[in-house]
Scaffold this motif. Structure first.
Motif, PDB file in Angstrom:
ATOM      1  N   ALA A 464      14.930  53.007  41.020  1.00 54.50           N
ATOM      2  CA  ALA A 464      16.157  53.718  41.700  1.00 54.50           C
ATOM      3  C   ALA A 464      17.035  52.442  42.100  1.00 54.50           C
ATOM      4  N   LEU A 465      16.452  51.258  42.496  1.00 52.43           N
ATOM      5  CA  LEU A 465      17.252  50.129  42.683  1.00 52.43           C
ATOM      6  C   LEU A 465      17.963  49.576  41.338  1.00 52.43           C
ATOM      7  N   LYS A 466      16.985  49.558  40.213  1.00 53.77           N
ATOM      8  CA  LYS A 466      17.406  48.963  39.084  1.00 53.77           C
ATOM      9  C   LYS A 466      18.679  49.992  38.595  1.00 53.77           C
ATOM     10  N   ARG A 467      18.625  51.179  38.615  1.00 56.18           N
ATOM     11  CA  ARG A 467      19.723  52.230  38.233  1.00 56.18           C
ATOM     12  C   ARG A 467      20.987  51.902  39.031  1.00 56.18           C
ATOM     13  N   ARG A 468      21.000  51.591  40.219  1.00 51.74           N
ATOM     14  CA  ARG A 468      21.896  51.452  40.909  1.00 51.74           C
ATOM     15  C   ARG A 468      22.720  50.193  40.916  1.00 51.74           C
ATOM     16  N   ALA A 469      21.780  49.130  40.545  1.00 51.89           N
ATOM     17  CA  ALA A 469      22.278  47.738  40.627  1.00 51.89           C
ATOM     18  C   ALA A 469      23.110  47.431  39.161  1.00 51.89           C
ATOM     19  N   ALA A 470      22.771  48.535  38.043  1.00 48.63           N
ATOM     20  CA  ALA A 470      23.594  48.103  36.743  1.00 48.63           C
ATOM     21  C   ALA A 470      23.630  46.917  36.442  1.00 48.63           C
ATOM     22  N   GLU A 471      24.800  46.190  36.225  1.00 44.48           N
ATOM     23  CA  GLU A 471      24.819  45.178  35.528  1.00 44.48           C
ATOM     24  C   GLU A 471      24.721  43.869  36.530  1.00 44.48           C
ATOM     25  N   ALA A 472      24.456  44.194  37.763  1.00 48.51           N
ATOM     26  CA  ALA A 472      23.829  43.120  38.647  1.00 48.51           C
ATOM     27  C   ALA A 472      22.251  43.011  38.874  1.00 48.51           C
ATOM     28  N   TRP A 473      21.687  43.681  38.062  1.00 49.60           N
ATOM     29  CA  TRP A 473      20.210  44.020  38.145  1.00 49.60           C
ATOM     30  C   TRP A 473      19.540  42.655  38.316  1.00 49.60           C
ATOM     31  N   PRO A 474      20.028  41.493  37.451  1.00 42.79           N
ATOM     32  CA  PRO A 474      19.198  40.440  37.373  1.00 42.79           C
ATOM     33  C   PRO A 474      19.127  39.748  38.794  1.00 42.79           C
ATOM     34  N   GLU A 475      19.996  39.936  39.447  1.00 47.85           N
ATOM     35  CA  GLU A 475      20.265  39.031  40.713  1.00 47.85           C
ATOM     36  C   GLU A 475      19.221  39.889  41.643  1.00 47.85           C
ATOM     37  N   TRP A 476      19.473  41.327  41.566  1.00 44.92           N
ATOM     38  CA  TRP A 476      18.578  42.388  42.673  1.00 44.92           C
ATOM     39  C   TRP A 476      17.073  42.272  42.248  1.00 44.92           C
ATOM     40  N   ARG A 477      16.964  42.242  40.939  1.00 38.15           N
ATOM     41  CA  ARG A 477      15.636  41.943  40.452  1.00 38.15           C
ATOM     42  C   ARG A 477      14.728  40.801  41.275  1.00 38.15           C
ATOM     43  N   ALA A 478      15.413  39.576  41.152  1.00 32.83           N
ATOM     44  CA  ALA A 478      14.773  38.389  41.523  1.00 32.83           C
ATOM     45  C   ALA A 478      14.558  38.481  42.991  1.00 32.83           C
ATOM     46  N   ARG A 479      15.817  39.162  43.839  1.00 33.25           N
ATOM     47  CA  ARG A 479      15.520  39.476  45.038  1.00 33.25           C
ATOM     48  C   ARG A 479      14.406  40.282  45.476  1.00 33.25           C
ATOM     49  N   ALA A 480      14.196  41.438  44.798  1.00 34.49           N
ATOM     50  CA  ALA A 480      12.991  42.288  44.979  1.00 34.49           C
ATOM     51  C   ALA A 480      11.727  41.672  44.675  1.00 34.49           C
ATOM     52  N   LEU A 481      11.456  40.817  43.697  1.00 34.30           N
ATOM     53  CA  LEU A 481      10.476  40.362  43.412  1.00 34.30           C
ATOM     54  C   LEU A 481      10.171  39.294  44.464  1.00 34.30           C
ATOM     55  N   ALA A 482      11.177  38.444  44.941  1.00 34.52           N
ATOM     56  CA  ALA A 482      10.936  37.608  46.195  1.00 34.52           C
ATOM     57  C   ALA A 482      10.421  38.110  47.522  1.00 34.52           C
ATOM     58  N   HIS A 483      10.974  39.588  47.565  1.00 39.46           N
ATOM     59  CA  HIS A 483      10.500  40.081  48.962  1.00 39.46           C
ATOM     60  C   HIS A 483       9.112  40.744  48.569  1.00 39.46           C
ATOM     61  N   VAL A 484       8.684  41.169  47.457  1.00 37.78           N
ATOM     62  CA  VAL A 484       7.237  41.710  47.353  1.00 37.78           C
ATOM     63  C   VAL A 484       6.279  40.484  47.400  1.00 37.78           C
ATOM     64  N   ALA A 485       6.717  39.184  46.871  1.00 35.73           N
ATOM     65  CA  ALA A 485       5.711  37.999  46.869  1.00 35.73           C
ATOM     66  C   ALA A 485       5.787  37.728  48.436  1.00 35.73           C
ATOM     67  N   ALA A 486       6.851  37.873  49.134  1.00 34.73           N
ATOM     68  CA  ALA A 486       6.621  37.268  50.567  1.00 34.73           C
ATOM     69  C   ALA A 486       5.742  38.342  51.397  1.00 34.73           C
ATOM     70  N   LEU A 487       5.664  39.562  50.873  1.00 30.34           N
ATOM     71  CA  LEU A 487       4.613  40.474  51.508  1.00 30.34           C
ATOM     72  C   LEU A 487       3.279  40.352  51.117  1.00 30.34           C
ATOM     73  N   SER A 488       2.785  39.866  49.788  1.00 28.83           N
ATOM     74  CA  SER A 488       1.748  39.726  49.298  1.00 28.83           C
ATOM     75  C   SER A 488       1.137  38.267  49.768  1.00 28.83           C
ATOM     76  N   HIS A 489       0.801  38.320  50.914  1.00 32.92           N
ATOM     77  CA  HIS A 489       0.161  36.964  51.336  1.00 32.92           C
ATOM     78  C   HIS A 489      -1.356  36.633  50.575  1.00 32.92           C
ATOM     79  N   HIS A 490      -2.313  37.708  50.556  1.00 35.11           N
ATOM     80  CA  HIS A 490      -3.471  37.206  49.697  1.00 35.11           C
ATOM     81  C   HIS A 490      -3.538  37.841  48.589  1.00 35.11           C
ATOM     82  N   SER A 491      -2.735  38.719  47.845  1.00 34.05           N
ATOM     83  CA  SER A 491      -2.998  39.251  46.605  1.00 34.05           C
ATOM     84  C   SER A 491      -1.691  39.369  45.986  1.00 34.05           C
ATOM     85  N   ALA A 492      -1.783  39.322  44.733  1.00 31.54           N
ATOM     86  CA  ALA A 492      -0.551  39.261  43.903  1.00 31.54           C
ATOM     87  C   ALA A 492      -0.686  40.739  43.100  1.00 31.54           C
TER      88      ALA A 492
END
Length: 602
Positions: A464-492
């Motif tokens: 859903a985020l990718k669909r709405r971000a459209a052309e700005a998806w690369p920036e939002w993708r990096a932000r989303a992955l950084a958020h998930v990485a911050a949540l995953s302290h012990h496991s990727a």
């Protein structure tokens, strides 16, 4: 006893639950969830254990491993590794909690894109939950009945196909003289009461009065029906269904009355039986279908609306939906029916934590919603859907009704109010994003999608985020992955899952090489790499096996040996043989594992 398994997947949706359990078992499982028949002892992100209260208490568990999802339940229906109604109810309880949905306004998790997300209730460490699952697994084996003479689940098998031996028997019987066949049937009837009653149904099928009398005798269960008794009783009901079908063309009005009488009796029997195999439920569905056909062939008088209302009050399984009967009731019948439903709805007490789960409250709200939908009464639909608004799912049900009525602005305002009340509900935020998108407020919609992803970073939110971000998806993708990485302290594990979902195998592979990853995700990554990078895939299979073997029980060895076989086909011998030698040395005292390795040629 074999334990069930499915291919590993990041989510287990209701559509997949239906596929695993079958439509009938899924519906019964949802009823079990609504009746709060499941107790969850422990949960982690990858497992649950608990028990179901059926005719007795059944221990159950569900766990994700390297070889995929695995499960077991101590009920007879799961003897052949079937995904039974108790497991469906446990999965729903894990996701939704104990039946939070407003009776009559059930929000289908498929429509909301919900998946089985094993929430923390109670919060336990993964190792503690794993130990609890092992204990429940042991209890399930102990509790399982071992003296069943009837194969489990046979009531769910197609009854139209006959094996070749049966075909040969049919040819033999057709060749016998009638007098000989009659003698054999009389002998069987004398030895088996069920056969006697079924033959007598055929005998009186043409006589309405005698048919009703014979039907009454056939329907008497003689007390509680256990699993085997339920299967025998269901076979007895086949004779009744056949007799009524024969009468349908000649006297549909009489068939209507007989079906109504039979269903009224059978609803009581069904509530006092162990129908884990679904055999009695299938016959109930056959009789419900016959009732619909008989009403269409011979529309009932207006007063029959009272009979329908009484039947639906007793029907806790949704076998008699109002839409199937609304038109044949006619204007007068509809008025009679509506008055009964509305009087019952008006007499309900104010909603509270306890009354909302009472069967009477549940049935009344369900029937009132069905009346509103069948009659097209939007105001009544809003009254019943908004009667109790203490949970997000109830706001979503109202929202769905507003959008279905093309009330977009009202729907947006409603959803905004819901988000203010439940700011941490991801489903509500995503629903608001849809409303804002429809209104042309794309930036606001994107923000809501992002907040939904922050709350629950699953694949559906990613899309859903990718669909709405459209052309700005690369920036939002990096932000989303950084958020998930911050949540995953012990496991990727979650991070890699999203990378795989997005098709970024290189990044997923690189992250897995330097991170702790659950074995189920290692297997998923290995499958994705297998064709292009077989050696890398083989190494991941080996890693998954070595990670799971220390905690694996005997029922899980087959899946792990299968992964070892894949590794041996993909890797040079010098890479997998040392690992196999270590396994044989370390686990030499596990005879079943050693036997499976020998059978696999390892």
């Amino acid at each position: 006893m074999p334990v069930g398994a499915i291919e590993a997947a990041p989510d287990l949706r209701d559509t997949e639950l239906r596929k695993l359990a079958g439509g009938a078992a899924f519906a019964r499982g949802r009823d079990y969830w609504r009746m709060r028949r499941i107790h969850i002892d422990a949960q982690s992100a990858e497992a649950l254990s608990g028990w179901a209260q059926g005719s007795r208490r059944y221990a159950l568990w569900l766990r994700r491993e390297a070889a995929g999802w695995r499960w077991d339940c101590a009920c007879p229906a799961a003897d052949d590794s079937s995904f039974c109604k108790h497991l469906v109810a446990a999965a729903l309880t894990a996701r939704e909690g104990p039946s939070p949905a407003q009776p009559g306004s059930d929000h289908d998790a498929d429509d909301a894109g919900a998946a089985v997300r094993l929430r923390q209730r109670p919060v336990v460490e993964a190792d503690d939950c794993s130990e609890r699952v092992k204990e429940v697994e042991r209890l399930a084996r102990v509790e399982r009945a071992r003296d069943l003479t009837t194969g489990p689940g046979q009531g769910d098998q197609p009854r139209t196909q006959m094996p070749s031996a049966a075909s040969n028997l049919a040819a033999f019987l057709h060749a016998q003289p009638a007098q000989c066949l009659a003698g054999w049937l009389l002998e069987l009837a004398a030895a088996d009461d069920a056969i006697d009653k079924r033959l007598r149904l055929h005998q009186v099928a043409a006589d309405p009065a005698q048919l009703k009398s014979a039907m009454g005798k056939l329907l008497s269960p003689g007390g509680f029906l256990d699993y085997r008794g339920g299967l025998r009783y269901a076979l007895r009901l086949d004779g009744l269904v056949d007799a009524l079908r024969q009468r349908l063309g000649e006297d549909p009005a009489h068939v209507r009355e007989l079906c109504a009488d039979a269903l009224a009796r059978l609803f009581k029997v069904y509530a006092n039986s162990d129908d884990s195999a679904g055999a009695i439920g299938d016959r109930l569905a056959d009789l419900a279908a016959l009732l619909v056909h008989s009403c269409a062939a011979s529309p009932p008088p207006p007063a029959w609306a009272k009979t329908l209302h009484k039947l639906q009050r007793a029907d806790g399984w949704g076998l008699l939906p109002l839409n199937d009967f609304w038109d044949v009731l006619g204007t007068q019948g509809q008025s009679i029916y509506a008055k009964r439903v509305l009087d019952a709805f008006a007499s309900l007490p104010p909603p509270d934590e306890h009354s909302r789960y009472e069967p009477e409250v549940f049935a009344t709200c369900r029937m009132t919603e069905a009346l509103a939908r069948a009659s097209g009464d939007f105001d009544l639909l809003q009254r019943v859907l908004r009667r109790d608004l203490r949970y997000p799912v109830q706001y979503l049900a109202v929202l769905a009704s507003l959008r279905a009525a093309d009330r977009a602005r009202e729907a947006q305002a409603w959803c905004e109010a819901a988000v203010r009340k439940f700011p941490r509900d991801a489903d509500l935020r995503e629903a608001l994003a849809e409303c804002l998108q429809d209104a042309g407020l794309e930036d606001e919609a994107l923000l809501q999608s992002w907040q939904a992803f922050e709350l629950h970073p699953a694949a559906t939110r990613w899309d859903a985020l990718k669909r709405r971000a459209a052309e700005a998806w690369p920036e939002w993708r990096a932000r989303a992955l950084a958020h998930v990485a911050a949540l995953s302290h012990h496991s990727a594990t979650q991070h890699i899952g999203l990378l795989l979902h997005d098709g970024d195998l290189a990044a997923a592979q690189a992250l897995a090489a330097d991170s702790a990853v659950m074995s189920v995700r290692l297997v998923e990554l290995a499958r994705a790499l297998q064709s292009a990078q077989p050696e890398a895939a083989g190494a991941l299979y080996l890693r998954a096996v070595e990670a799971d073997l220390p905690q694996a029980g005997a029922t899980h060895y087959a899946g792990l040996v299968s992964l070892l076989q894949r590794a041996s086909r993909l890797l040079p011998e010098a890479r997998w043989q040392p690992a196999l030698a270590r396994i044989k040395l370390e686990y030499a005292r596990r005879p079943k594992l050693m036997a499976l390795l020998r059978e696999a040629g390892l």
